[in-house]
Design a protein around this motif. Sequence first.
Motif, PDB file in Angstrom:
ATOM      1  N   ARG A   1      79.029-108.194 -67.682  1.00  0.00           N
ATOM      2  CA  ARG A   1      80.068-109.178 -67.382  1.00  0.00           C
ATOM      3  C   ARG A   1      80.691-108.885 -66.028  1.00  0.00           C
ATOM      4  O   ARG A   1      81.019-109.804 -65.262  1.00  0.00           O
ATOM      5  CB  ARG A   1      81.159-109.138 -68.460  1.00  0.00           C
ATOM      6  N   LYS A   2      80.851-107.605 -65.741  1.00  0.00           N
ATOM      7  CA  LYS A   2      81.446-107.239 -64.457  1.00  0.00           C
ATOM      8  C   LYS A   2      80.535-107.664 -63.312  1.00  0.00           C
ATOM      9  O   LYS A   2      80.982-108.205 -62.294  1.00  0.00           O
ATOM     10  CB  LYS A   2      81.678-105.727 -64.407  1.00  0.00           C
ATOM     11  N   ASP A   3      79.199-107.434 -63.510  1.00  0.00           N
ATOM     12  CA  ASP A   3      78.250-107.833 -62.465  1.00  0.00           C
ATOM     13  C   ASP A   3      78.288-109.339 -62.246  1.00  0.00           C
ATOM     14  O   ASP A   3      78.244-109.836 -61.127  1.00  0.00           O
ATOM     15  CB  ASP A   3      76.821-107.422 -62.856  1.00  0.00           C
ATOM     16  N   ALA A   4      78.360-110.054 -63.375  1.00  0.00           N
ATOM     17  CA  ALA A   4      78.363-111.502 -63.272  1.00  0.00           C
ATOM     18  C   ALA A   4      79.588-112.011 -62.540  1.00  0.00           C
ATOM     19  O   ALA A   4      79.555-113.040 -61.871  1.00  0.00           O
ATOM     20  CB  ALA A   4      78.306-112.116 -64.671  1.00  0.00           C
ATOM     21  N   THR A   5      80.725-111.273 -62.692  1.00  0.00           N
ATOM     22  CA  THR A   5      81.948-111.685 -62.010  1.00  0.00           C
ATOM     23  C   THR A   5      81.766-111.619 -60.502  1.00  0.00           C
ATOM     24  O   THR A   5      82.186-112.506 -59.757  1.00  0.00           O
ATOM     25  CB  THR A   5      83.129-110.782 -62.418  1.00  0.00           C
ATOM     26  N   HIS A   6      81.135-110.533 -60.087  1.00  0.00           N
ATOM     27  CA  HIS A   6      80.903-110.370 -58.643  1.00  0.00           C
ATOM     28  C   HIS A   6      79.722-111.215 -58.149  1.00  0.00           C
ATOM     29  O   HIS A   6      79.599-111.484 -56.956  1.00  0.00           O
ATOM     30  CB  HIS A   6      80.640-108.889 -58.316  1.00  0.00           C
ATOM     31  N   GLY A   7      78.823-111.623 -59.108  1.00  0.00           N
ATOM     32  CA  GLY A   7      77.679-112.466 -58.735  1.00  0.00           C
ATOM     33  C   GLY A   7      76.509-111.663 -58.192  1.00  0.00           C
ATOM     34  O   GLY A   7      76.609-110.460 -57.925  1.00  0.00           O
ATOM     35  N   TRP A   8      75.373-112.349 -58.068  1.00  0.00           N
ATOM     36  CA  TRP A   8      74.182-111.718 -57.524  1.00  0.00           C
ATOM     37  C   TRP A   8      74.289-111.612 -56.010  1.00  0.00           C
ATOM     38  O   TRP A   8      74.951-112.424 -55.358  1.00  0.00           O
ATOM     39  CB  TRP A   8      72.946-112.551 -57.851  1.00  0.00           C
ATOM     40  N   THR A   9      73.610-110.615 -55.509  1.00  0.00           N
ATOM     41  CA  THR A   9      73.574-110.459 -54.058  1.00  0.00           C
ATOM     42  C   THR A   9      72.522-111.396 -53.476  1.00  0.00           C
ATOM     43  O   THR A   9      71.668-111.942 -54.186  1.00  0.00           O
ATOM     44  CB  THR A   9      73.220-109.015 -53.674  1.00  0.00           C
ATOM     45  N   ALA A  10      72.593-111.569 -52.159  1.00  0.00           N
ATOM     46  CA  ALA A  10      71.593-112.413 -51.484  1.00  0.00           C
ATOM     47  C   ALA A  10      70.192-111.843 -51.682  1.00  0.00           C
ATOM     48  O   ALA A  10      69.214-112.579 -51.827  1.00  0.00           O
ATOM     49  CB  ALA A  10      71.923-112.521 -50.003  1.00  0.00           C
ATOM     50  N   THR A  11      70.085-110.508 -51.697  1.00  0.00           N
ATOM     51  CA  THR A  11      68.781-109.872 -51.902  1.00  0.00           C
ATOM     52  C   THR A  11      68.230-110.178 -53.286  1.00  0.00           C
ATOM     53  O   THR A  11      67.034-110.418 -53.462  1.00  0.00           O
ATOM     54  CB  THR A  11      68.899-108.350 -51.708  1.00  0.00           C
ATOM     55  N   ASP A  12      69.141-110.156 -54.296  1.00  0.00           N
ATOM     56  CA  ASP A  12      68.705-110.480 -55.661  1.00  0.00           C
ATOM     57  C   ASP A  12      68.123-111.888 -55.723  1.00  0.00           C
ATOM     58  O   ASP A  12      67.065-112.126 -56.316  1.00  0.00           O
ATOM     59  CB  ASP A  12      69.877-110.363 -56.647  1.00  0.00           C
ATOM     60  N   TYR A  13      68.855-112.821 -55.110  1.00  0.00           N
ATOM     61  CA  TYR A  13      68.361-114.204 -55.100  1.00  0.00           C
ATOM     62  C   TYR A  13      67.010-114.297 -54.391  1.00  0.00           C
ATOM     63  O   TYR A  13      66.080-114.970 -54.856  1.00  0.00           O
ATOM     64  CB  TYR A  13      69.374-115.121 -54.410  1.00  0.00           C
ATOM     65  N   ASP A  14      66.890-113.619 -53.240  1.00  0.00           N
ATOM     66  CA  ASP A  14      65.629-113.661 -52.493  1.00  0.00           C
ATOM     67  C   ASP A  14      64.484-113.085 -53.318  1.00  0.00           C
ATOM     68  O   ASP A  14      63.359-113.615 -53.315  1.00  0.00           O
ATOM     69  CB  ASP A  14      65.764-112.872 -51.189  1.00  0.00           C
ATOM     70  N   ASN A  15      64.782-111.993 -54.029  1.00  0.00           N
ATOM     71  CA  ASN A  15      63.737-111.359 -54.839  1.00  0.00           C
ATOM     72  C   ASN A  15      63.316-112.246 -56.013  1.00  0.00           C
ATOM     73  O   ASN A  15      62.140-112.270 -56.397  1.00  0.00           O
ATOM     74  CB  ASN A  15      64.203-110.004 -55.351  1.00  0.00           C
ATOM     75  N   ILE A  16      64.285-112.973 -56.603  1.00  0.00           N
ATOM     76  CA  ILE A  16      63.948-113.904 -57.687  1.00  0.00           C
ATOM     77  C   ILE A  16      63.026-114.998 -57.153  1.00  0.00           C
ATOM     78  O   ILE A  16      62.015-115.359 -57.765  1.00  0.00           O
ATOM     79  CB  ILE A  16      65.221-114.527 -58.298  1.00  0.00           C
ATOM     80  N   VAL A  17      63.365-115.549 -55.977  1.00  0.00           N
ATOM     81  CA  VAL A  17      62.529-116.595 -55.370  1.00  0.00           C
ATOM     82  C   VAL A  17      61.154-116.041 -55.018  1.00  0.00           C
ATOM     83  O   VAL A  17      60.121-116.669 -55.292  1.00  0.00           O
ATOM     84  CB  VAL A  17      63.223-117.166 -54.117  1.00  0.00           C
ATOM     85  N   ASP A  18      61.113-114.851 -54.420  1.00  0.00           N
ATOM     86  CA  ASP A  18      59.832-114.241 -54.069  1.00  0.00           C
ATOM     87  C   ASP A  18      59.003-113.953 -55.316  1.00  0.00           C
ATOM     88  O   ASP A  18      57.771-114.091 -55.312  1.00  0.00           O
ATOM     89  CB  ASP A  18      60.056-112.944 -53.297  1.00  0.00           C
ATOM     90  N   GLY A  19      59.672-113.553 -56.392  1.00  0.00           N
ATOM     91  CA  GLY A  19      58.963-113.297 -57.640  1.00  0.00           C
ATOM     92  C   GLY A  19      58.323-114.567 -58.190  1.00  0.00           C
ATOM     93  O   GLY A  19      57.190-114.546 -58.678  1.00  0.00           O
ATOM     94  N   ALA A  20      59.062-115.679 -58.104  1.00  0.00           N
ATOM     95  CA  ALA A  20      58.513-116.957 -58.566  1.00  0.00           C
ATOM     96  C   ALA A  20      57.299-117.354 -57.729  1.00  0.00           C
ATOM     97  O   ALA A  20      56.287-117.839 -58.251  1.00  0.00           O
ATOM     98  CB  ALA A  20      59.582-118.040 -58.508  1.00  0.00           C
TER      99      ALA A  20
END
Length: 421
Positions: free
Chosen positions: A124-143
Amino acid sequence: MVIIDSTRSELAVAGTPLSTALKDARELSRRMVGHFVETVVPCATLPGDALRGDVTMITRTCLELASSMLDGRDIPEKTKRLENAAAGWAREGIPIDTIHHAIHEGFKLGLDLVMTRATGNFTRKDATHGWTATDYDNIVDGAKLVVELLDRMTTAVSVSYVRELRAVVSEHHTAVHTLTSALLGGHSTSTMARECGIEIADSYRVLAVAIPPHPDEHSPVVDGQVVARRKLRRIQAELASRYPRQALSLLSVDGGTILIPADALHDDELDALVAHLARAAQVPITATVTQAAPQQIPGATDQVHELLDMVLRLELEDRLYRFDDLSLEFQLTRPGPGRDHLDTLLDPLDESPELLQTLQLHISNNLNRQRTARILHVHTNTIDYRLKRITQLTGFDPCQTTGLWYLRSALVARTYRTIDG
């Protein structure tokens, strides 16, 4: 095939590699195969040893390949293993759609596991701060990587499967060709028949077939050889679709011999078969047929081809002929004094080739003067005049039964004038 960059770094979300969910490849492959049996209907029909062996092993290979690529590593040996397995499946007759269904089902399961694990790494704490730009990039790259990986696997499977299938078909075609040649040559066929998976019938329809050139074979703007080969393939495909694993043939672009088990079609269906082959070839086909037991096929083949040669020499209508249709004509072509005598009856017409042509067409057109006149582009009175001249020169009147019989017999004998010297 998409070339995957093997230098890319490991993909991670919230510090956890995306490949984590796929690490236990052995357990996951077992679960996936169970899912395949339940959801991919064709898989349920596969033998148990195939599911426990090859399918499970390849599923684990795919998981390991996916895991290694998510970690930024490419392992060519695993792709090669997939290609080898696909070749084996082709030889064993496992449908390619079953394979692709299983691959895509596996991808859906794997992608769900990876994304569930990735999103579950956030508190929940992580979700409050949100994903980092790197996390988003890695999700897109993974797809993107999933799409690339699916491309690699389906391409590897398809190319290897089709290549092996062509080899299998070629081997089978060679074996069938050998079996057909053995039947036509009167040799033992039991061993070859077992190798081909074809049961030798008790009796065969033996057809001799003449295939004329397609009009496009003489066209200056297309490759005539290609047109001829396509014509032949259409005929072979028509035979295969109507009598799969039953019809045996030795055919060229000009014709050949076809053997069909007698119990596969009735005698009155033979004419329709020749008509279907002609439509497939897009040219009129002339054929002759008889029936024979396997040991009688060599002699029967010689007979139907002799009969076919006679039909072509006499320029008869393009259709199927049985021996009964032309038994008299066939006998007239046998060497001997009778044929020699008949051959000389038309000698008086040698100086008037238009009379010989008119006589032949008049008989072929069932004595229809109007039709003969149209073909020759003359008036019917001209036909009448020529028929009278034939009577005067030969002594036989084509308008009388006896005269017509002799003239017809003489035409048959004359077509074989050059055969015996």
